[in-house]
Design a protein around this motif. Structure first.
Motif, PDB file in Angstrom:
ATOM      1  N   ALA A  53      94.309  37.488 101.830  1.00  0.00           N
ATOM      2  CA  ALA A  53      94.438  38.700 101.017  1.00  0.00           C
ATOM      3  C   ALA A  53      93.296  38.795 100.006  1.00  0.00           C
ATOM      4  CB  ALA A  53      95.775  38.715 100.296  1.00  0.00           C
ATOM      5  N   GLY A  54      92.649  39.939  99.977  1.00  0.00           N
ATOM      6  CA  GLY A  54      91.591  40.198  99.012  1.00  0.00           C
ATOM      7  C   GLY A  54      90.257  39.549  99.333  1.00  0.00           C
ATOM      8  N   LYS A  55      90.157  38.878 100.480  1.00  0.00           N
ATOM      9  CA  LYS A  55      88.915  38.207 100.857  1.00  0.00           C
ATOM     10  C   LYS A  55      88.163  39.033 101.903  1.00  0.00           C
ATOM     11  CE  LYS A  55      90.466  33.446 100.062  1.00  0.00           C
ATOM     12  NZ  LYS A  55      91.774  33.582  99.479  1.00  0.00           N
ATOM     13  N   GLY A  56      86.863  38.860 101.933  1.00  0.00           N
ATOM     14  CA  GLY A  56      86.043  39.517 102.943  1.00  0.00           C
ATOM     15  C   GLY A  56      86.099  38.766 104.253  1.00  0.00           C
ATOM     16  N   VAL A  57      85.522  39.368 105.291  1.00  0.00           N
ATOM     17  CA  VAL A  57      85.594  38.776 106.634  1.00  0.00           C
ATOM     18  C   VAL A  57      84.933  37.396 106.677  1.00  0.00           C
ATOM     19  CG1 VAL A  57      83.507  39.858 107.580  1.00  0.00           C
ATOM     20  CG2 VAL A  57      85.422  39.278 109.100  1.00  0.00           C
ATOM     21  N   GLY A  58      83.891  37.181 105.877  1.00  0.00           N
ATOM     22  CA  GLY A  58      83.232  35.879 105.856  1.00  0.00           C
ATOM     23  C   GLY A  58      84.175  34.769 105.415  1.00  0.00           C
ATOM     24  N   ALA A  59      85.050  35.062 104.475  1.00  0.00           N
ATOM     25  CA  ALA A  59      86.026  34.082 103.994  1.00  0.00           C
ATOM     26  C   ALA A  59      87.226  33.961 104.935  1.00  0.00           C
ATOM     27  CB  ALA A  59      86.508  34.466 102.594  1.00  0.00           C
ATOM     28  N   VAL A  60      87.465  34.996 105.730  1.00  0.00           N
ATOM     29  CA  VAL A  60      88.608  34.990 106.649  1.00  0.00           C
ATOM     30  C   VAL A  60      88.285  34.230 107.936  1.00  0.00           C
ATOM     31  CG1 VAL A  60      90.127  36.478 108.041  1.00  0.00           C
ATOM     32  CG2 VAL A  60      89.609  37.085 105.674  1.00  0.00           C
ATOM     33  N   ARG A  61      87.021  34.192 108.331  1.00  0.00           N
ATOM     34  CA  ARG A  61      86.654  33.511 109.591  1.00  0.00           C
ATOM     35  C   ARG A  61      87.135  32.066 109.651  1.00  0.00           C
ATOM     36  NH1 ARG A  61      81.356  36.268 108.928  1.00  0.00           N
ATOM     37  NH2 ARG A  61      81.530  38.145 110.215  1.00  0.00           N
ATOM     38  N   PRO A  62      86.920  31.234 108.604  1.00  0.00           N
ATOM     39  CA  PRO A  62      87.406  29.853 108.702  1.00  0.00           C
ATOM     40  C   PRO A  62      88.932  29.768 108.820  1.00  0.00           C
ATOM     41  CG  PRO A  62      85.946  30.120 106.799  1.00  0.00           C
ATOM     42  CD  PRO A  62      86.163  31.473 107.399  1.00  0.00           C
ATOM     43  N   ILE A  63      89.658  30.689 108.189  1.00  0.00           N
ATOM     44  CA  ILE A  63      91.120  30.733 108.293  1.00  0.00           C
ATOM     45  C   ILE A  63      91.483  31.070 109.743  1.00  0.00           C
ATOM     46  CG2 ILE A  63      93.240  31.863 107.490  1.00  0.00           C
ATOM     47  CD1 ILE A  63      91.618  32.556 104.880  1.00  0.00           C
ATOM     48  N   ARG A  64      90.814  32.084 110.272  1.00  0.00           N
ATOM     49  CA  ARG A  64      91.036  32.502 111.672  1.00  0.00           C
ATOM     50  C   ARG A  64      90.787  31.330 112.624  1.00  0.00           C
ATOM     51  NH1 ARG A  64      86.151  35.649 113.796  1.00  0.00           N
ATOM     52  NH2 ARG A  64      85.426  33.492 113.770  1.00  0.00           N
ATOM     53  N   ASP A  65      89.695  30.616 112.410  1.00  0.00           N
ATOM     54  CA  ASP A  65      89.337  29.519 113.316  1.00  0.00           C
ATOM     55  C   ASP A  65      90.353  28.382 113.234  1.00  0.00           C
ATOM     56  OD1 ASP A  65      87.154  31.067 113.982  1.00  0.00           O
ATOM     57  OD2 ASP A  65      85.723  29.897 112.794  1.00  0.00           O
ATOM     58  N   GLU A  66      90.868  28.107 112.028  1.00  0.00           N
ATOM     59  CA  GLU A  66      91.892  27.067 111.891  1.00  0.00           C
ATOM     60  C   GLU A  66      93.183  27.500 112.583  1.00  0.00           C
ATOM     61  OE1 GLU A  66      94.331  24.402 108.615  1.00  0.00           O
ATOM     62  OE2 GLU A  66      92.595  25.549 107.938  1.00  0.00           O
ATOM     63  N   ILE A  67      93.527  28.780 112.465  1.00  0.00           N
ATOM     64  CA  ILE A  67      94.719  29.301 113.137  1.00  0.00           C
ATOM     65  C   ILE A  67      94.570  29.141 114.648  1.00  0.00           C
ATOM     66  CG2 ILE A  67      95.986  31.433 113.703  1.00  0.00           C
ATOM     67  CD1 ILE A  67      95.522  32.266 110.732  1.00  0.00           C
ATOM     68  N   ARG A  68      93.396  29.469 115.174  1.00  0.00           N
ATOM     69  CA  ARG A  68      93.189  29.338 116.633  1.00  0.00           C
ATOM     70  C   ARG A  68      93.402  27.891 117.076  1.00  0.00           C
ATOM     71  NH1 ARG A  68      89.555  32.114 120.891  1.00  0.00           N
ATOM     72  NH2 ARG A  68      89.839  30.678 122.606  1.00  0.00           N
ATOM     73  N   THR A  69      92.840  26.939 116.347  1.00  0.00           N
ATOM     74  CA  THR A  69      92.992  25.524 116.692  1.00  0.00           C
ATOM     75  C   THR A  69      94.458  25.121 116.703  1.00  0.00           C
ATOM     76  OG1 THR A  69      90.817  25.007 115.800  1.00  0.00           O
ATOM     77  CG2 THR A  69      92.364  23.179 115.984  1.00  0.00           C
ATOM     78  N   ARG A  70      95.201  25.555 115.678  1.00  0.00           N
ATOM     79  CA  ARG A  70      96.627  25.208 115.597  1.00  0.00           C
ATOM     80  C   ARG A  70      97.427  25.871 116.719  1.00  0.00           C
ATOM     81  NH1 ARG A  70      98.676  23.852 109.828  1.00  0.00           N
ATOM     82  NH2 ARG A  70      96.791  23.186 108.772  1.00  0.00           N
ATOM     83  N   VAL A  71      97.084  27.124 117.053  1.00  0.00           N
ATOM     84  CA  VAL A  71      97.775  27.836 118.131  1.00  0.00           C
ATOM     85  C   VAL A  71      97.502  27.152 119.468  1.00  0.00           C
ATOM     86  CG1 VAL A  71      97.796  30.003 119.468  1.00  0.00           C
ATOM     87  CG2 VAL A  71      98.000  30.061 116.970  1.00  0.00           C
ATOM     88  N   GLU A  72      96.277  26.721 119.695  1.00  0.00           N
ATOM     89  CA  GLU A  72      95.954  26.022 120.946  1.00  0.00           C
ATOM     90  C   GLU A  72      96.777  24.731 121.065  1.00  0.00           C
ATOM     91  OE1 GLU A  72      91.368  27.585 121.608  1.00  0.00           O
ATOM     92  OE2 GLU A  72      91.689  25.741 120.456  1.00  0.00           O
ATOM     93  N   THR A  73      96.929  24.007 119.953  1.00  0.00           N
ATOM     94  CA  THR A  73      97.754  22.791 119.956  1.00  0.00           C
ATOM     95  C   THR A  73      99.207  23.146 120.252  1.00  0.00           C
ATOM     96  OG1 THR A  73      96.283  21.710 118.385  1.00  0.00           O
ATOM     97  CG2 THR A  73      98.523  20.843 118.536  1.00  0.00           C
ATOM     98  N   LEU A  74      99.711  24.206 119.628  1.00  0.00           N
ATOM     99  CA  LEU A  74     101.089  24.650 119.844  1.00  0.00           C
ATOM    100  C   LEU A  74     101.334  25.001 121.307  1.00  0.00           C
ATOM    101  CD1 LEU A  74     103.824  25.416 118.482  1.00  0.00           C
ATOM    102  CD2 LEU A  74     102.874  27.721 118.221  1.00  0.00           C
ATOM    103  N   ILE A  75     100.404  25.703 121.919  1.00  0.00           N
ATOM    104  CA  ILE A  75     100.545  26.068 123.334  1.00  0.00           C
ATOM    105  C   ILE A  75     100.645  24.805 124.185  1.00  0.00           C
ATOM    106  CG2 ILE A  75      99.362  27.101 125.329  1.00  0.00           C
ATOM    107  CD1 ILE A  75      98.201  29.180 123.305  1.00  0.00           C
ATOM    108  N   GLY A  76      99.818  23.819 123.891  1.00  0.00           N
ATOM    109  CA  GLY A  76      99.852  22.560 124.624  1.00  0.00           C
ATOM    110  C   GLY A  76     101.192  21.849 124.490  1.00  0.00           C
ATOM    111  N   GLU A  77     101.830  22.008 123.339  1.00  0.00           N
ATOM    112  CA  GLU A  77     103.130  21.367 123.108  1.00  0.00           C
ATOM    113  C   GLU A  77     104.275  22.136 123.796  1.00  0.00           C
ATOM    114  OE1 GLU A  77     101.879  19.685 118.705  1.00  0.00           O
ATOM    115  OE2 GLU A  77     103.325  21.317 118.839  1.00  0.00           O
ATOM    116  N   LEU A  78     104.162  23.469 123.859  1.00  0.00           N
ATOM    117  CA  LEU A  78     105.266  24.288 124.366  1.00  0.00           C
ATOM    118  C   LEU A  78     105.235  24.522 125.872  1.00  0.00           C
ATOM    119  CD1 LEU A  78     105.564  27.023 121.595  1.00  0.00           C
ATOM    120  CD2 LEU A  78     106.978  24.993 121.921  1.00  0.00           C
TER     121      LEU A  78
END
Length: 136
Positions: A106-131
């Motif tokens: 919230a309140g951040k530009g896309v440059g600050a959101v990219r690392p959050i997005r990338d961490e979410i992708r990594t966690r989602v990939e791990t979740l898929i592997g578990e499920l």
């Protein structure tokens, strides 16, 4: 778990983190996992920086709308993943719960959101592997 596992992503406004996580899970799991997202205090619209960051990944979340967290959504989900919703998320015995400690876009530009997005992708990939069993 049911035949098709279900995941609920929850953050306060359902405008950034939970929307990106749900979009990644839908995209990467190819419909093999039922995906929900909600917020305890939904925003009026999805975070524009999150939209832009996801478009860079080829995933369009412009048509998504923040949704209110309901008891039914939690009951109907096998896995509940919170992202900073604190004590406002209902808890039910027998559910798998995880809390992903992620920065709020919230309140951040896309440059600050990219690392959050990338961490979410990594966690989602791990979740898929578990499920999903290998080859499913």
């Amino acid at each position: 778990m049911s035949e098709k596992p279900s995941v609920l992503f929850v953050c306060v406004h359902n405008a950034g983190r939970s929307q990106m996580a749900a979009a990644y899970l839908n995209h990467l799991a190819g419909g093999r996992i039922e995906v929900r997202s909600a917020g305890s205090e939904p925003a009026a619209s999805v975070n524009l920086a999150a939209v832009e960051a996801m478009l860079e990944e080829g995933i369009d979340i412009r048509s998504e709308t923040p949704k209110i967290l309901t008891t039914e959504a939690v009951k109907d989900s096998d896995v509940v993943i919170t992202m900073g919703c604190g004590d406002t998320c209902p808890i039910f015995p027998g559910k798998r719960y995880e809390d992903w400690d992620l920065a709020d876009p919230a309140g951040k530009g896309v440059g600050a959101v990219r690392p959050i997005r990338d961490e979410i992708r990594t966690r989602v990939e791990t979740l898929i592997g578990e499920l999903l069993p290998a080859g499913a």
